[in-house]
Design an enzyme around this catalytic site. Structure first.
Site, PDB file in Angstrom:
ATOM      1  N   GLY A 102       0.872  -1.175   0.000  1.00 20.90           N
ATOM      2  CA  GLY A 102       0.000   0.000   0.000  1.00 20.90           C
ATOM      3  C   GLY A 102       0.904   1.218   0.000  1.00 20.90           C
ATOM      4  N   LYS A 119      -4.196   8.235  19.580  1.00 18.18           N
ATOM      5  CA  LYS A 119      -4.277   8.770  18.207  1.00 18.18           C
ATOM      6  C   LYS A 119      -5.707   8.616  17.666  1.00 18.18           C
ATOM      7  CE  LYS A 119      -2.483  10.055  14.076  1.00 18.18           C
ATOM      8  NZ  LYS A 119      -1.885   9.344  12.969  1.00 18.18           N
TER       9      LYS A 119
HETATM   10  P1  NAD Z   1      -3.371   7.396   0.373  1.00 15.69           P
HETATM   11  O1  NAD Z   1      -4.732   7.866   0.039  1.00 15.69           O
HETATM   12  O2  NAD Z   1      -2.238   8.317   0.052  1.00 15.69           O
HETATM   13  O3  NAD Z   1      -3.093   6.005  -0.355  1.00 15.69           O
HETATM   14  C1  NAD Z   1      -3.968   4.926  -0.163  1.00 15.69           C
HETATM   15  C2  NAD Z   1      -4.069   4.148  -1.479  1.00 15.69           C
HETATM   16  O4  NAD Z   1      -4.761   4.936  -2.435  1.00 15.69           O
HETATM   17  C3  NAD Z   1      -2.700   3.819  -2.093  1.00 15.69           C
HETATM   18  O5  NAD Z   1      -2.761   2.514  -2.608  1.00 15.69           O
HETATM   19  C4  NAD Z   1      -2.556   4.844  -3.195  1.00 15.69           C
HETATM   20  O6  NAD Z   1      -1.732   4.421  -4.263  1.00 15.69           O
HETATM   21  C5  NAD Z   1      -3.997   5.007  -3.638  1.00 15.69           C
HETATM   22  N1  NAD Z   1      -4.200   6.322  -4.271  1.00 15.69           N
HETATM   23  C6  NAD Z   1      -3.967   7.544  -3.732  1.00 15.69           C
HETATM   24  N2  NAD Z   1      -4.284   8.511  -4.621  1.00 15.69           N
HETATM   25  C7  NAD Z   1      -4.725   7.883  -5.737  1.00 15.69           C
HETATM   26  C8  NAD Z   1      -5.207   8.334  -7.007  1.00 15.69           C
HETATM   27  N3  NAD Z   1      -5.310   9.641  -7.302  1.00 15.69           N
HETATM   28  N4  NAD Z   1      -5.576   7.409  -7.919  1.00 15.69           N
HETATM   29  C9  NAD Z   1      -5.492   6.086  -7.648  1.00 15.69           C
HETATM   30  N5  NAD Z   1      -5.055   5.576  -6.447  1.00 15.69           N
HETATM   31  C10 NAD Z   1      -4.677   6.478  -5.512  1.00 15.69           C
HETATM   32  O7  NAD Z   1      -3.386   6.970   1.906  1.00 15.69           O
HETATM   33  P2  NAD Z   1      -2.358   7.324   3.084  1.00 15.69           P
HETATM   34  O8  NAD Z   1      -2.544   8.737   3.472  1.00 15.69           O
HETATM   35  O9  NAD Z   1      -1.020   6.835   2.694  1.00 15.69           O
HETATM   36  O10 NAD Z   1      -2.954   6.427   4.261  1.00 15.69           O
HETATM   37  C11 NAD Z   1      -2.577   5.081   4.508  1.00 15.69           C
HETATM   38  C12 NAD Z   1      -2.821   4.794   5.983  1.00 15.69           C
HETATM   39  O11 NAD Z   1      -1.945   5.626   6.762  1.00 15.69           O
HETATM   40  C13 NAD Z   1      -4.235   5.130   6.455  1.00 15.69           C
HETATM   41  O12 NAD Z   1      -4.639   4.223   7.458  1.00 15.69           O
HETATM   42  C14 NAD Z   1      -4.073   6.515   7.055  1.00 15.69           C
HETATM   43  O13 NAD Z   1      -5.074   6.825   8.000  1.00 15.69           O
HETATM   44  C15 NAD Z   1      -2.702   6.333   7.724  1.00 15.69           C
HETATM   45  N6  NAD Z   1      -2.005   7.575   8.028  1.00 15.69           N
HETATM   46  C16 NAD Z   1      -1.866   8.530   7.068  1.00 15.69           C
HETATM   47  C17 NAD Z   1      -1.186   9.694   7.399  1.00 15.69           C
HETATM   48  C18 NAD Z   1      -0.971  10.778   6.371  1.00 15.69           C
HETATM   49  O14 NAD Z   1      -0.523  11.880   6.745  1.00 15.69           O
HETATM   50  N7  NAD Z   1      -1.202  10.521   5.076  1.00 15.69           N
HETATM   51  C19 NAD Z   1      -0.673   9.881   8.693  1.00 15.69           C
HETATM   52  C20 NAD Z   1      -0.819   8.855   9.619  1.00 15.69           C
HETATM   53  C21 NAD Z   1      -1.493   7.707   9.283  1.00 15.69           C
END
Ligand code: NAD
Length: 307
Positions: free
Chosen positions: A7, A184
């Protein structure tokens, strides 16, 4: 060490970037977003924000990877965790450790369906990142990570924490990681869902007179259920932490706002406010405020036909 990031969105790429850049381990990013995978393989992973860089790193679809993993860091959204674990099952043997850094609670129940308890490391992170576009991430907040092996395999858990610390991810082994996870979740459960529903920044919600009772009612339920679940939670300490975070994040739209309002995506609500409702049922504790917030977010997802 061979590390897969299962992921590789904003946070997966943040973790993968740091391990690849700062340690001897080999990192492979796993994801389903083909344009993102292609851009990373062709041009490298671009990092902007608090860190400015571009590195070579391999990105694949889970089915394209074949070598067994030493470590799999799962970084999907909560709703995709189970299917991702199925898709990486061929990369796991008895020596593989899994680290879960997703926001929310209850992920260990899903992981237990796929690996033994002593292979599971739960963690919590306060790093913050977003996606600029395919192949490019923005690190908006330098944070820290707490990690614990929840099957009592402290030796392996500490190795995972050491690797992340070496990677410059500011990581410590935490023998009470569930406390940090609940804390958190309470932050997310008081400011993410409310700001998403009200379509406002965190600071705007906390500037209203009404926020006080809303936050207080939600936290009362979290603390009661958490304590019944064996996590010692002090209400004042939790409120102090929530207010500190609301101040430092006052200019931000939280991730649930980004998901629901900006990108019309389904949210992780069932693993945040919804998770305390489910745990409350187990302990015969009523959680009407968290239940209402959960159902309101689901209603908005339905009205908008969020995907
Ligand atoms: P994200 O939305 O960036 O990514 C999640 C998935 O969606 C990935 O597989 C990504 O490739 C896909 N994706 C994102 N944009 C896309 C698009 N435009 N088209 C197609 N696919 C797309 O998620 P994240 O922020 O990395 O979150 C992952 C986990 O980490 C979650 O549980 C979140 O709550 C946690 N988290 C995130 C943050 C943060 O600041 N981002 C901080 C702490 C915890």
């Amino acid at each position: 060490m061979l590390v897969y990031i299962a992921g590789s969105g904003a946070m997966g790429c943040t973790v993968g970037y740091h391990i690849q850049k700062n340690t001897d381990s080999e990192v492979i990013l796993l994801d389903y977003w083909q344009e993102h995978i292609d851009n990373i393989n062709k041009n490298g992973l671009e990092v902007t924000g608090k860190v400015e860089d571009k590195i070579e790193i391999v990105a694949l679809k889970p089915t394209q990877a074949s070598r067994k993993a030493d470590l799999i860091v799962v970084m999907t959204k909560s709703m995709k965790l189970d299917s991702m674990m199925q898709d990486v099952s061929h990369l796991i043997d008895e020596n593989t450790q899994v680290l879960c850094l997703l926001n929310g609670m209850g992920h260990e129940r899903i992981l237990k369906e796929h690996v033994n308890l002593d292979q599971i490391n739960m963690g919590v992170t306060v790093w913050a990142a977003g996606i600029n576009g395919p192949g490019s991430i923005n690190i908006s907040g330098i944070g820290s990570i707490d990690v614990q092996n929840i099957g009592g395999n402290e030796e392996e858990g500490k190795k995972v924490a050491d690797l992340l610390e070496q990677a410059n991810l500011h990581t410590k082994y935490d023998s009470n990681v569930m406390h940090a996870i609940w804390r958190k979740v309470m932050v997310n459960g008081t400011m993410n869902s409310t700001s998403a529903l009200l379509k406002c920044k965190i600071g705007e919600f906390f500037s209203t007179n009404a926020h006080k009772k809303i936050v207080d009612d939600l936290v009362n339920e979290f603390v009661e259920v958490g304590n019944a679940d064996g996590i010692k939670l002090d209400k004042k300490e939790m409120l102090d932490y929530i207010y500190q975070t609301s101040e430092s994040a006052k200019d931000h739209y939280p991730s649930m706002y980004q998901d629901l309002v900006k990108n019309n995506k389904k949210t992780e609500i069932d693993f945040i406010n919804g998770a305390v409702v489910e745990k409350g049922k187990k302990h015969n504790i009523e959680t009407p405020y968290n239940d209402l917030i959960t159902q309101l977010v689901h209603a908005k997802e339905e009205l908008q036909k969020a995907e």
